[in-house]
Structures are given as C-alpha cells and as structure tokens.
Write a protein that holds these residues in place. Sequence first.
Motif, mmCIF file in Angstrom:
data_model
loop_
_atom_site.group_PDB
_atom_site.id
_atom_site.type_symbol
_atom_site.label_atom_id
_atom_site.label_comp_id
_atom_site.label_asym_id
_atom_site.label_seq_id
_atom_site.Cartn_x
_atom_site.Cartn_y
_atom_site.Cartn_z
ATOM 1 N N UNK A 46 0.681 -1.558 0.093
ATOM 2 C CA UNK A 46 0.180 0.073 -0.061
ATOM 3 C C UNK A 46 0.882 1.072 0.153
ATOM 4 N N UNK A 47 2.155 0.838 0.360
ATOM 5 C CA UNK A 47 2.554 2.268 0.601
ATOM 6 C C UNK A 47 3.625 2.433 -0.362
ATOM 7 N N UNK A 48 4.201 1.172 -1.348
ATOM 8 C CA UNK A 48 3.977 1.116 -2.994
ATOM 9 C C UNK A 48 3.276 2.087 -3.801
ATOM 10 N N UNK A 49 2.203 1.610 -4.006
ATOM 11 C CA UNK A 49 1.625 2.490 -4.326
ATOM 12 C C UNK A 49 0.717 4.416 -4.270
ATOM 13 N N UNK A 50 0.655 4.043 -2.498
ATOM 14 C CA UNK A 50 0.551 5.382 -2.333
ATOM 15 C C UNK A 50 1.784 6.563 -2.520
ATOM 16 N N UNK A 51 3.352 5.803 -3.201
ATOM 17 C CA UNK A 51 3.743 6.908 -3.445
ATOM 18 C C UNK A 51 3.953 7.101 -4.830
ATOM 19 N N UNK A 52 3.325 6.140 -5.804
ATOM 20 C CA UNK A 52 3.209 6.428 -7.074
ATOM 21 C C UNK A 52 2.317 6.902 -7.824
ATOM 22 N N UNK A 53 1.095 6.749 -6.130
ATOM 23 C CA UNK A 53 -0.124 7.859 -6.579
ATOM 24 C C UNK A 53 -0.305 9.003 -7.012
ATOM 25 N N UNK A 54 0.575 9.421 -6.118
ATOM 26 C CA UNK A 54 0.666 10.657 -5.730
ATOM 27 C C UNK A 54 1.892 11.176 -7.173
ATOM 28 N N UNK A 55 3.533 10.168 -7.531
ATOM 29 C CA UNK A 55 4.332 10.298 -8.067
ATOM 30 C C UNK A 55 3.885 10.553 -9.725
ATOM 31 N N UNK A 56 2.739 9.742 -10.048
ATOM 32 C CA UNK A 56 2.398 9.460 -11.258
ATOM 33 C C UNK A 56 1.781 10.859 -11.450
ATOM 34 N N UNK A 57 0.665 11.297 -10.986
ATOM 35 C CA UNK A 57 0.128 12.861 -10.527
ATOM 36 C C UNK A 57 1.073 13.858 -11.370
ATOM 37 N N UNK A 58 1.695 13.707 -10.542
ATOM 38 C CA UNK A 58 2.995 14.836 -10.905
ATOM 39 C C UNK A 58 3.644 15.051 -12.329
ATOM 40 N N UNK A 59 4.191 13.683 -12.121
ATOM 41 C CA UNK A 59 4.259 13.135 -13.631
ATOM 42 C C UNK A 59 3.356 14.103 -14.443
ATOM 43 N N UNK A 60 3.015 13.611 -14.945
ATOM 44 C CA UNK A 60 1.857 13.845 -15.883
ATOM 45 C C UNK A 60 1.677 14.906 -16.118
ATOM 46 N N UNK A 61 1.997 15.791 -14.947
ATOM 47 C CA UNK A 61 1.384 17.689 -15.129
ATOM 48 C C UNK A 61 2.639 17.926 -15.316
ATOM 49 N N UNK A 62 3.449 17.612 -15.705
ATOM 50 C CA UNK A 62 4.985 17.734 -15.958
ATOM 51 C C UNK A 62 5.138 17.667 -16.987
ATOM 52 N N UNK A 63 4.888 16.698 -17.229
ATOM 53 C CA UNK A 63 5.592 16.018 -18.321
ATOM 54 C C UNK A 63 4.797 15.441 -19.627
ATOM 55 N N UNK A 64 3.588 15.369 -19.176
ATOM 56 C CA UNK A 64 1.917 14.738 -20.104
ATOM 57 C C UNK A 64 2.289 15.715 -21.574
ATOM 58 N N UNK A 65 2.244 17.320 -21.183
ATOM 59 C CA UNK A 65 1.906 17.565 -22.179
ATOM 60 C C UNK A 65 2.502 17.513 -23.802
ATOM 61 N N UNK A 66 3.710 17.093 -23.063
ATOM 62 C CA UNK A 66 5.245 16.496 -24.701
ATOM 63 C C UNK A 66 3.493 15.730 -25.491
ATOM 64 N N UNK A 67 4.191 15.838 -26.795
ATOM 65 C CA UNK A 67 3.698 14.707 -27.297
ATOM 66 C C UNK A 67 4.270 13.615 -28.291
ATOM 67 N N UNK A 68 5.417 13.887 -27.853
ATOM 68 C CA UNK A 68 6.477 12.231 -27.078
ATOM 69 C C UNK A 68 5.555 10.937 -26.365
ATOM 70 N N UNK A 69 4.949 11.757 -25.061
ATOM 71 C CA UNK A 69 4.246 10.617 -24.006
ATOM 72 C C UNK A 69 3.139 10.410 -24.370
ATOM 73 N N UNK A 70 3.698 8.682 -24.965
ATOM 74 C CA UNK A 70 2.503 8.175 -25.646
ATOM 75 C C UNK A 70 2.108 7.040 -24.879
#
Length: 318
Positions: free
Chosen positions: A111-135
């Motif tokens: 659950x800790x592994x998931x909790x860390x990644x749950x917040x992390x993936x949203x941070x990464x999506x906000x930072x890099x998700x607008x790149x046309x290469x992010x597929x």
Amino acid sequence: MRTPNVPYHAITGTFLDEITHDIPSQNWGAVEWAREFDTFVEAGIDTVIIIRSGYAERLSCPSTTIAARRPVLPVYVDLVRLFLDLAAERGIKLYFGLYDSGYHWYRNDWTVEVDINREYLREMHATYGDSPAFQGWYLPHETSDSGLRIIDINTSLAKEIRAISDLPILVSPYFHSRADFAHDTRTVPRTPEEHVRAWKEIFEHYSGLVDYCAFQDGTADLLALEEITAATAAEAAKHGITLWSNLETFDRDMPIKFPPTDWRKLAHKLDVVQPYVEKVITFEFSHFLSPNSMWPSAHALYDRYREHVAAKTAERGD
C-alpha cells in the motif's frame, strides 16, 4: 507458424535504463543521447520505454513527491525531459515508467508503494504529459507470478493512471522457468502449464487495465521459449491483452553481469516468438545492441542482428 507474407518482427522498441540499476553507466550527456536517438531511427526503433524514472534514492528527473518521502541524490540533468524532447523531434513514442522504491513492496508493504506512486504519477503527468512523445505508461514492478502483491500493486496503479490518462499501459514480467534466480528461494523451474495457470489469474485482473505484456525472454529456457510464448499469447488474448516480447540482448549465462548476448541466441529468440507477438522490444538497446555502446561486442552484435533481419525479410519477400 506465420505465413511468408507476414512481415518479420524486428526489434522496434527499447527500454531506457538511465538509472543503471544493475548495468554500468555509459555516462552519456545530451550529445551522446542525441546520437543514440538518431541510431534508434536508423535501427527502426519507434518506441522507447523508461524502465523506471526513479529507483530508491536515484531519480532521473526532479520530484517533490519522492523527495518528501525519502532522502534522494541530486538530479543534475532532467533525463525525462531530454528523452521526451529527443523522441518528439524524431517521431518516437515514449512510455513513462513509474517509481520503484526497491524497498516497500519487497516487504509486502504494497500500500505504501502504491501511495507513493499514486501521487508521483500525477506529478509526472502534470509536468511532462503535454509532450507529444508521451504516448504510454510502464509499470516497473516485475515478478514472475502473483507474489509480492503484484496484482494489487499493478491494478491499483493502472486504475490511477486511467483516472487521468487514456494512454496504453505496458508491463514486462519474467518467466519463472530457469532455476538461476539467486534472489528467489523458489528455484524450481515452472512448466508452460504451470506458468499459464498462474498468469490466468493475473490476466483476469489486468483485463481492461493493462494493454501490453512483454515477458523477459532471457528468463525462459531457450528450448522452451516458443512453447511458453505460444501458451502465454493464447491466454493473454482471452483477456484482451496483447503480447509483446522483451528480447533481452544481454547474456544471463556468463559469469559476469551482464555482457551483450551471443548473436545466435538473439537470432533464435527473435525467430521463435514471431508467430505469437505483435511487437518485439529489448532490454536494452543502448548498452547491449547499439553501435554506440561502451561494449565493443555490442557493435558486432548490431551488425549480425541487421544481417539476420535482412536475410529473414528477404526470405519472406517482405
């Protein structure tokens, strides 16, 4: 087997292991990586997968999420941004790999592994998700079966991704069919039937969440690779999951960890999976197959690989 008019599957995707978890760093900068991405285009690579954007204290890009959870080493270069920009310039798709703590999930603290990644993936999506290469997305927690709560980890993370993104999701587990996993006490190799029985349960849970599954072929007995790949593809298809092959271009059978593989092993593994997979990716082009690699034998492996693919393509009349 495939009919001759079906194109031969060459390697069209590669992992990027910028964290260098268990392989040596090539110490490349922007110039060397630009040259490598040009080589990807030359080699027909259309997809790159960041195998993990963070592992333990090492990060490939700045992250306030991870830094708030644990001490981390300095990030001197934002490799995620570099890779996305290089990929976008060349029309290459990039799949983003999440964070692997190397700690919590190994202790069944999933659950800790998931909790860390749950917040992390949203941070990464906000930072890099607008790149046309992010597929696409890659779930980096690798197992051979349902141990270490992998079903809970990957279904939870896939659902979290689905809440913010409709891009495809890839996993790359390994076959437990060789008795050479020193870190694993369950050293008895599994038959294709035992493997499929275990993965039937996993695929049932992954259905509708995971799009692509690419098993690491070096963890299978070479003589059993075709049988186990065929059985896996059939089971995956029942659950709407497309099978890729993760062709390992390093050698597990040498006393050092890890050199480029023998070209004849590469040719055999590439040949036998042809009827059963949609795409062949590799771990990992830049170290073990690239003409730019630190390993001189990788340069020769690249030449032999290109010759083999050309011969097979001519044989099929592609």
